[in-house]
Write an enzyme that holds these catalytic residues in place. Structure first.
Site, PDB file in Angstrom:
ATOM      1  N   GLU A  97       0.844  -1.212   0.057  1.00 18.23           N
ATOM      2  CA  GLU A  97       0.126   0.003  -0.117  1.00 18.23           C
ATOM      3  C   GLU A  97       0.829   1.183   0.060  1.00 18.23           C
ATOM      4  OE1 GLU A  97      -3.267  -0.194   3.076  1.00 18.23           O
ATOM      5  OE2 GLU A  97      -3.007   1.679   3.141  1.00 18.23           O
ATOM      6  N   ASP A  99       0.301   5.265   0.687  1.00 16.24           N
ATOM      7  CA  ASP A  99      -0.828   6.310   1.117  1.00 16.24           C
ATOM      8  C   ASP A  99      -0.581   7.554   1.241  1.00 16.24           C
ATOM      9  OD1 ASP A  99      -2.186   4.141   2.106  1.00 16.24           O
ATOM     10  OD2 ASP A  99      -1.447   4.136   4.087  1.00 16.24           O
ATOM     11  N   GLU A 101      -2.853  10.561   3.388  1.00 15.69           N
ATOM     12  CA  GLU A 101      -3.819  10.810   4.274  1.00 15.69           C
ATOM     13  C   GLU A 101      -4.112  12.304   4.734  1.00 15.69           C
ATOM     14  OE1 GLU A 101      -5.562   6.728   6.506  1.00 15.69           O
ATOM     15  OE2 GLU A 101      -3.525   7.379   7.183  1.00 15.69           O
ATOM     16  N   ASN A 116       2.464   6.903   3.981  1.00 16.38           N
ATOM     17  CA  ASN A 116       2.820   5.590   4.890  1.00 16.38           C
ATOM     18  C   ASN A 116       3.042   4.770   3.654  1.00 16.38           C
ATOM     19  OD1 ASN A 116       3.328   3.852   6.664  1.00 16.38           O
ATOM     20  ND2 ASN A 116       1.315   3.834   7.400  1.00 16.38           N
ATOM     21  N   ASN A 124       3.555   0.748   9.377  1.00 16.35           N
ATOM     22  CA  ASN A 124       4.109   1.687  10.703  1.00 16.35           C
ATOM     23  C   ASN A 124       5.322   2.365   9.955  1.00 16.35           C
ATOM     24  OD1 ASN A 124       2.828   0.308  12.448  1.00 16.35           O
ATOM     25  ND2 ASN A 124       4.180  -1.279  12.773  1.00 16.35           N
TER      26      ASN A 124
END
Ligand SMILES: *[C@@H]1O[C@H](CO)[C@@H](O)[C@H](O)[C@H]1NC(C)=O
Length: 274
Positions: A97, A99, A101, A116, A124
């Site tokens: 993934e 990301d 956000e 991320n 993490n």
């Protein structure tokens, strides 16, 4: 001879694709039906959040390596507690993934942009920055360049993060499974704004985030010959880009997991020490 050349050019071009979006043809609304709208003959998309539901969409296609650009205008006004997520993800076990956000805030207080990377379910790896402009006043371009060597996040062409392929020191890197593009607008007020202290003010609903000018440069999944593309072959930032990245990190960084020694008492993740 000329014909042979033309044939080679055409077959090569077939492996390279440049997709300029129409939201109808490239995306499906997957959550919150009437809360998501495609407008202007497919040129714009809006996600809405109110007390009854959030909303989201996903790409029809999967991409294995791509350079994708999306212009987004984030929820204006009091957006505290809202989260606008824009990301790529594989499906199933051991997922990868990439990301973005966007964490809303009270009117006049700054959004946070969190990034991320997950490889084989291992995440993490949060980094958080403020932006150097008001992301609710206008559309800005949020980009991911994902190739076998690096994942580069940038905003209006300014690099804000690089995640390098560190497989040679045992860090898994996303490169074996395709990813779809996803976006959603949802209630994250248990954590998003000042760590969950500021809740959504539903009297300000509906909350709206807008999207336009999606552009994807991709490799055809049927071919591994993508190397003619500059974005695909880029292995590192040039010195100008490196300076821009340092400017962002110096002036806008809020949090970097690679500096969070409390969180990783056994030692920082391997990629942080490279
Ligand atoms: C919201 O504003 C406060 C006060 O300026 C700031 O501490 C915080 O980082 C901002 N962003 C979020 C998402 O909490």
């Amino acid at each position: 001879m000329a014909l042979l050349f033309l044939f080679l050019v055409l077959t090569h071009l077939a492996y390279l694709q440049n997709i300029s979006a129409n939201f109808y043809s490239d995306f499906d609304i997957t959550w919150g039906n009437d809360h998501a709208k495609i407008l202007d003959n497919g040129q714009q998309l809006q996600l809405t959040l109110d007390q009854s539901s959030g909303s989201g969409f996903q790409s029809k296609n999967e991409y294995l390596f791509a350079k994708i650009d999306m212009q987004i205008k984030l929820v204006p006004g009091n957006s505290a507690g809202t989260v606008t997520a824009y990301y790529m993800s594989s499906q199933g076990d051991k997922h990868d993934e990439i990301d973005f956000e966007f964490l809303g805030n009270l009117s006049g207080d700054p959004y946070i942009m969190q990034t991320n990377v997950f490889s084989q379910d291992q995440g993490n790896r949060e980094q958080r920055i403020y932006l150097w402009f008001d992301p609710t006043a206008d559309f800005h371009t949020y980009s991911v360049l994902w190739n076998p060597q690096q994942i580069l996040f940038s905003v209006d062409g300014t690099p804000v993060r690089v995640f390098k392929n560190n497989e040679n020191v045992g860090v898994a890197y996303p490169k074996n499974q395709g990813m779809r593009i996803y976006s959603s607008l949802w209630n994250g007020d248990d954590w998003a704004t000042r760590g969950g202290l500021v809740k959504i003010d539903w009297s300000k609903a509906p909350f709206v985030a807008s999207y336009q000018n999606f552009n994807a440069q991709v490799c055809s999944t049927s071919s591994s010959d993508c190397s003619a593309n500059a974005w695909y072959s880029q292995v590192a930032l040039d010195s100008g880009e490196q300076q821009q990245l340092e400017w962002v990190r110096k002036n806008y960084m809020v949090y970097d997991y690679c500096s969070d020694t409390k969180r990783f008492p056994q030692g920082l993740p391997t990629e942080c020490t490279r």
